[in-house]
Motif scaffolding. Structure first.
Motif, short mmCIF file in Angstrom:
data_model
loop_
_atom_site.label_atom_id
_atom_site.label_comp_id
_atom_site.label_asym_id
_atom_site.label_seq_id
_atom_site.Cartn_x
_atom_site.Cartn_y
_atom_site.Cartn_z
N LEU A 170 40.35 32.96 37.48
CA LEU A 170 39.87 33.87 37.71
C LEU A 170 38.67 33.90 37.43
O LEU A 170 37.62 33.52 36.85
N ARG A 248 43.48 30.52 34.42
CA ARG A 248 44.41 31.39 33.96
C ARG A 248 45.12 30.89 32.69
O ARG A 248 44.18 32.29 31.85
N VAL A 260 37.59 39.79 32.41
CA VAL A 260 38.49 38.79 33.70
C VAL A 260 39.13 39.72 34.43
O VAL A 260 39.83 40.88 34.32
N ARG A 261 38.49 39.19 35.70
CA ARG A 261 39.04 40.50 36.51
C ARG A 261 39.95 38.97 37.22
O ARG A 261 39.69 37.66 38.37
N GLU A 262 41.25 39.64 38.17
CA GLU A 262 41.64 38.85 39.83
C GLU A 262 41.29 38.86 40.88
O GLU A 262 39.95 40.42 40.83
#
Length: 300
Positions: A170, A248, A260-262
């Motif tokens: 991530l 993750r 946090v970003r996917e």
């Protein structure tokens, strides 16, 4: 026949790169130590060290011999420990090799917890080693199981392996970063941004592989720092020093100063495999392997 005492002397001198300092560590005089090293070289017909007035350094052959010697001495220590335990009526202990991700993801701690519940009091020795060192250890029986990022070759005559975990990467951004407020990010958004490469300084090829995966996804990272592990990388991100890709399992819960970003378009993950020798010598080894494999996950 190799003399284990001489081999231990050899390792001490190789690590100290100085006969005098090695002699102090071994609590022996310098002259006997020099004679033992010379005798070892004579017996092998091999020059292990390049000697100058200032220092002593391993030759190319010496470096190869050092790697094998360390593995042999680990096995000798384990064999002695196993013999003593068997002599006391115990079933012996376990020697486990691992990479840092085995700890970070919780795979190894969970397996050890299950082992202690099943076999209270069993002795476990943990060795943080590179995958190559672990494979050597498995072949030489100085290790019972190896936890590595990549398995041995499928046609390996001695070793078998099974996947344990696939942990998606991530994007971690500083909380104050201009992109932190966006729910969706594109490759163009990340192009040219300052980045922190995880493991880039300590793992051969890691930085190149990281850059290649980024370029394949459509952006070029401007790497400003190399972090040896994910926790360090998160700390650097929180300080506003750059972006990082972190698995993750490492970003669960709230991390102060980090968002946090996917990245669905960036298919990358940390993998973990268990590897072992094809032939089991002791039931406890097979039992622990089943414990590890039973606890495997498909990412979290």
């Amino acid at each position: 026949m190799l003399d284990l005492r001489q081999l231990r002397y050899f390792v001490a001198v190789a690590e100290a790169e100085h006969v005098g300092r090695a002699a102090e560590e071994l609590h022996i005089s310098q002259s006997p130590l020099s004679r033992q090293i010379a005798q070892l070289e004579k017996n092998l017909g091999l020059t292990l060290f390049e000697r100058t007035q200032q220092r002593i350094r391993l030759t190319a052959d010496g470096k190869v011999f050092l790697t094998e010697t360390r593995a042999l001495l680990r096995h000798a220590d384990r064999l002695e420990n196993l013999g003593r335990r068997l002599g006391r009526g115990e079933e012996g202990g376990l020697c486990i090799g691992y990479v840092a991700d085995a700890m970070h993801t919780g795979v190894l701690p969970a397996a050890l917890r299950a082992l202690q519940e099943e076999r209270p009091g069993i002795h476990v020795s943990l060795y943080s080693l590179t995958p190559e060192e672990q494979f050597v250890g498995l072949r030489q029986r100085s290790l019972d199981i190896a936890l590595v990022q990549q398995p041995p070759a499928g046609d390996d005559p001695d070793l078998l392996a099974a996947p344990l975990l696939e942990d998606p990467l991530l994007l971690a951004l500083p909380a104050g970063h201009p992109l932190a407020g966006r729910d969706t990010l594109t490759a163009a958004d990340l192009d040219g941004m300052p980045w922190i490469a995880v493991g880039g300084s300590g793992e051969p090829g890691a930085r190149d592989a990281f850059v290649a995966s980024c370029v394949a996804s459509g952006f070029a990272p401007d790497i400003r720092l190399d972090a040896p592990d994910p926790l360090t990388a998160l700390g650097l991100v929180a300080s506003g020093l750059g972006l990082a890709l972190v698995q993750r399992s490492m970003v669960r819960g709230a991390t102060d100063g980090v968002v946090v970003r996917e990245l669905p378009w960036h298919q990358a993950s940390v993998q973990l495999w268990a590897a072992w020798h094809r032939i089991d010598l002791r039931p406890v080894v097979a039992s622990f392997r089943e414990t590890v494999l039973t606890g495997r996950t498909a990412g979290s």
